[in-house]
Design a protein around this motif. Structure first.
Motif, PDB file in Angstrom:
ATOM      1  N   VAL A  43       0.836  -1.195   0.000  1.00  0.00           N
ATOM      2  CA  VAL A  43       0.000   0.000   0.000  1.00  0.00           C
ATOM      3  C   VAL A  43       0.875   1.250   0.000  1.00  0.00           C
ATOM      4  N   THR A  44       1.925   1.229   0.798  1.00  0.00           N
ATOM      5  CA  THR A  44       2.824   2.384   0.898  1.00  0.00           C
ATOM      6  C   THR A  44       3.437   2.731  -0.452  1.00  0.00           C
ATOM      7  N   GLY A  73      -8.023   1.157  -2.821  1.00  0.00           N
ATOM      8  CA  GLY A  73      -8.797   1.508  -4.006  1.00  0.00           C
ATOM      9  C   GLY A  73      -9.699   2.698  -3.772  1.00  0.00           C
ATOM     10  N   VAL A  74     -10.314   2.774  -2.601  1.00  0.00           N
ATOM     11  CA  VAL A  74     -11.180   3.912  -2.270  1.00  0.00           C
ATOM     12  C   VAL A  74     -10.371   5.203  -2.266  1.00  0.00           C
ATOM     13  N   VAL A  75      -9.195   5.178  -1.646  1.00  0.00           N
ATOM     14  CA  VAL A  75      -8.330   6.363  -1.601  1.00  0.00           C
ATOM     15  C   VAL A  75      -7.924   6.789  -3.006  1.00  0.00           C
ATOM     16  N   LEU A  76      -7.489   5.823  -3.818  1.00  0.00           N
ATOM     17  CA  LEU A  76      -7.063   6.145  -5.181  1.00  0.00           C
ATOM     18  C   LEU A  76      -8.217   6.674  -6.021  1.00  0.00           C
ATOM     19  N   GLN A  80      -8.788  10.187  -8.030  1.00  0.00           N
ATOM     20  CA  GLN A  80      -8.945  10.074  -9.485  1.00  0.00           C
ATOM     21  C   GLN A  80     -10.262   9.356  -9.769  1.00  0.00           C
ATOM     22  N   PRO A  81     -11.374  10.084  -9.838  1.00  0.00           N
ATOM     23  CA  PRO A  81     -12.710   9.472  -9.935  1.00  0.00           C
ATOM     24  C   PRO A  81     -12.922   8.553 -11.128  1.00  0.00           C
ATOM     25  N   ASP A  82     -12.152   8.709 -12.207  1.00  0.00           N
ATOM     26  CA  ASP A  82     -12.358   7.857 -13.382  1.00  0.00           C
ATOM     27  C   ASP A  82     -11.417   6.650 -13.406  1.00  0.00           C
ATOM     28  N   LEU A  83     -10.716   6.400 -12.322  1.00  0.00           N
ATOM     29  CA  LEU A  83      -9.806   5.254 -12.260  1.00  0.00           C
ATOM     30  C   LEU A  83     -10.592   3.960 -12.151  1.00  0.00           C
ATOM     31  N   LEU A 100     -18.708  -0.926  -0.449  1.00  0.00           N
ATOM     32  CA  LEU A 100     -18.013   0.245  -0.971  1.00  0.00           C
ATOM     33  C   LEU A 100     -18.830   1.515  -0.730  1.00  0.00           C
ATOM     34  N   PRO A 101     -18.171   2.626  -0.397  1.00  0.00           N
ATOM     35  CA  PRO A 101     -18.880   3.905  -0.283  1.00  0.00           C
ATOM     36  C   PRO A 101     -19.559   4.252  -1.604  1.00  0.00           C
ATOM     37  N   ARG A 102     -20.740   4.809  -1.539  1.00  0.00           N
ATOM     38  CA  ARG A 102     -21.534   5.071  -2.737  1.00  0.00           C
ATOM     39  C   ARG A 102     -20.820   5.973  -3.735  1.00  0.00           C
ATOM     40  N   ASP A 103     -20.010   6.892  -3.243  1.00  0.00           N
ATOM     41  CA  ASP A 103     -19.378   7.848  -4.159  1.00  0.00           C
ATOM     42  C   ASP A 103     -18.280   7.223  -5.017  1.00  0.00           C
ATOM     43  N   VAL A 104     -17.854   5.996  -4.688  1.00  0.00           N
ATOM     44  CA  VAL A 104     -16.791   5.349  -5.465  1.00  0.00           C
ATOM     45  C   VAL A 104     -17.181   3.949  -5.924  1.00  0.00           C
TER      46      VAL A 104
END
Length: 223
Positions: A43-44, A73-76, A80-83, A100-104
């Motif tokens: 992760v680092t 993945g959530v952080v990335l 970058q919303p289109d990743l 998963l959070p709804r926004d991602v």
């Protein structure tokens, strides 16, 4: 930035097993239309290397030495919303996508390391993730059945077949070929599935992604 026909799809790998990581890298590179731009094991390292715009898709092992691939993945995705995100797991745990959070939640795909051994399935999932689609592990989908009383349980046998193939990322044409029916028939079945599941086909949503996640939510291991 989304991939275009003028360049290869950029893929990053986050996998802690060196041998498996090298096998993934070779498979993706040999495809011709994919380019591995980073291959790391923690992760680092991933958070240091994968700045916004570096990759179009990231392939993530869920169990990493210093953290969780889903949280990464959530952080990335939030930076970058289109990743596109493809999760690989040694455990059969597709239901993790439901948390998963709804926004991602769009554009995540899931394959099991133990049940998916097809290179074509891997490549298909990577390309689907790049365009915001959801692909679920085909072998795992074969092992589930609708929960009693659910909306999915109200589907006809044919509609359920169509939904399961849709969740594997097949197009209407691909489903038609698999089931030996016309593409128009598939389209009618897809609309019927959306209606039964109460899925809104609003332009702001991807109904195929919603249907795949609904299948995941309303099925369980076959007895």
């Amino acid at each position: 930035m989304m991939p275009t026909s003028q360049r290869r799809l950029r893929v990053a790998l986050v996998e802690d097993q060196p041998l498996f990581r090298s096998m993934l890298e070779r498979t993706l590179t040999d495809s011709g239309d994919l380019e591995v731009v980073a291959a790391v094991g923690t992760v680092t390292e991933a958070r240091r290397v994968l700045t916004p715009g570096t990759a179009d898709v990231v392939v993530l092992d869920i169990d990493l030495p210093d953290g969780n691939g889903i949280a990464l993945g959530v952080v990335l995705r939030r930076s970058q919303p289109d990743l596109g995100v493809l999760l690989l797991s040694a455990h059969d745990a597709m239901e993790l996508l439901l948390d998963l959070p709804r926004d991602v939640a769009h554009g995540w795909c899931y394959l099991s390391k133990t049940s998916t051994t097809s290179e074509s399935a891997l490549l298909h999932a990577v390309r689907a993730a790049a365009v915001g689609e959801t692909v679920l592990d085909p072998a795992l989908l074969e092992r589930v059945s609708p929960r009693a009383g659910s909306a999915v349980a109200r589907l006809t046998h044919r509609q359920y077949e169509v939904l399961r193939l849709l969740a594997q990322g097949l197009s209407n044409a691909g489903i038609a070929e698999r089931l030996k029916i016309t593409e128009k028939s598939v389209q009618n079945h897809v609309y019927a599935v959306y209606s039964t599941l109460g899925i809104d086909a609003a332009p702001s949503l991807n109904p195929r992604v919603s249907a795949a996640l609904r299948l995941l939510e309303e099925t369980g291991p076959s007895l």
